[in-house]
Design a protein around this motif. Structure first.
Motif, short mmCIF file in Angstrom:
data_model
loop_
_atom_site.label_atom_id
_atom_site.label_comp_id
_atom_site.label_asym_id
_atom_site.label_seq_id
_atom_site.Cartn_x
_atom_site.Cartn_y
_atom_site.Cartn_z
N ILE A 124 0.87 -1.18 0.00
CA ILE A 124 0.00 0.00 0.00
C ILE A 124 0.91 1.23 0.00
O ILE A 124 1.68 1.44 0.93
CB ILE A 124 -0.92 0.02 1.23
N THR A 125 0.80 2.07 -1.04
CA THR A 125 1.68 3.24 -1.15
C THR A 125 0.98 4.55 -0.80
O THR A 125 1.64 5.55 -0.56
CB THR A 125 2.29 3.34 -2.56
N THR A 126 -0.36 4.56 -0.78
CA THR A 126 -1.12 5.73 -0.34
C THR A 126 -2.35 5.25 0.42
O THR A 126 -2.76 4.11 0.29
CB THR A 126 -1.59 6.62 -1.51
N GLY A 127 -2.94 6.13 1.20
CA GLY A 127 -4.16 5.79 1.92
C GLY A 127 -3.91 5.56 3.39
O GLY A 127 -2.80 5.75 3.90
N TYR A 153 2.07 -4.18 3.91
CA TYR A 153 2.16 -5.21 2.88
C TYR A 153 1.07 -6.24 3.12
O TYR A 153 0.78 -6.57 4.26
CB TYR A 153 3.52 -5.94 2.93
N PHE A 154 0.50 -6.74 2.05
CA PHE A 154 -0.44 -7.84 2.11
C PHE A 154 0.08 -8.94 1.20
O PHE A 154 0.48 -8.67 0.07
CB PHE A 154 -1.84 -7.40 1.65
N SER A 155 0.10 -10.16 1.70
CA SER A 155 0.58 -11.29 0.91
C SER A 155 -0.58 -12.21 0.58
O SER A 155 -1.46 -12.44 1.40
CB SER A 155 1.62 -12.08 1.70
N ALA A 156 -0.56 -12.72 -0.64
CA ALA A 156 -1.60 -13.65 -1.09
C ALA A 156 -0.99 -15.03 -1.23
O ALA A 156 -0.09 -15.24 -2.04
CB ALA A 156 -2.16 -13.18 -2.42
N ASN A 157 -1.48 -15.97 -0.43
CA ASN A 157 -1.02 -17.35 -0.51
C ASN A 157 -1.96 -18.20 -1.34
O ASN A 157 -1.61 -19.31 -1.72
CB ASN A 157 -0.87 -17.94 0.89
N ALA A 197 -9.04 6.14 -3.25
CA ALA A 197 -7.94 6.98 -2.78
C ALA A 197 -6.68 6.16 -2.45
O ALA A 197 -5.76 6.66 -1.83
CB ALA A 197 -8.39 7.74 -1.54
N VAL A 198 -6.66 4.90 -2.85
CA VAL A 198 -5.56 4.00 -2.47
C VAL A 198 -4.78 3.55 -3.70
O VAL A 198 -5.36 3.22 -4.74
CB VAL A 198 -6.11 2.76 -1.74
N ASN A 199 -3.46 3.53 -3.57
CA ASN A 199 -2.57 2.93 -4.57
C ASN A 199 -1.94 1.71 -3.94
O ASN A 199 -1.40 1.78 -2.83
CB ASN A 199 -1.47 3.89 -5.00
#
Length: 140
Positions: A16-19, A25-29, A99-101
């Motif tokens: 997540i770079t903004t917001g 960080y979010f990880s997808a397993n 509003a999120v990148n």
């Protein structure tokens, strides 16, 4: 699924770079990964302009990552709107949702450690060479 730094064992990662969750960080397993503010989403974003489920990241039959929007929402990849039903994602692409990148990253690949098997094979080869040398000395 929320983390403060990247996971070393995942299929894909989202930074997540903004917001409100900037820097997380979010990880997808597992795939698909739904992103939105609703309960059925693997990545929950509380920011303004985010729908219950806004976008979904999955893989296609060629094993390439795709992002697709909920039919009622819009999103952008690298500053351009998501084309048609889905758009291919490349390592480092920016996904803009409300509003999120989020920055998309391929998961880290861990190489298997083959050192023990390799060492065992070299020991066996060494024993065979030594055995042949001893046999040649004995025969001569």
């Amino acid at each position: 699924m929320k983390q403060s730094e990247p996971n070393l064992k995942s299929l894909a990662q989202f930074h997540i770079t903004t917001g409100l969750l900037k820097g997380h960080y979010f990880s997808a397993n597992t795939l698909p990964v739904r992103i939105g503010r609703g309960g059925g989403c693997q990545i929950k974003l509380p920011d303004p302009g985010i729908w219950e489920w806004h976008v979904e990241v999955n893989v296609n039959q060629e094993h390439r990552f795709l992002v697709r929007c909920n039919p009622e929402t819009t999103a952008m990849v690298n500053g351009g709107p998501i084309k048609q039903e889905a758009q291919l994602l490349r390592n480092g692409d920016q996904i803009e949702i409300g509003a999120v990148n989020l920055q998309f990253w391929l998961g880290n690949v861990r190489k298997k450690n083959h050192r023990p098997a390799e060492n065992t094979i070299w020991v066996i080869v060494g024993i065979l060479v030594l055995s042949e040398f001893i046999l040649l000395l004995w025969l001569c």
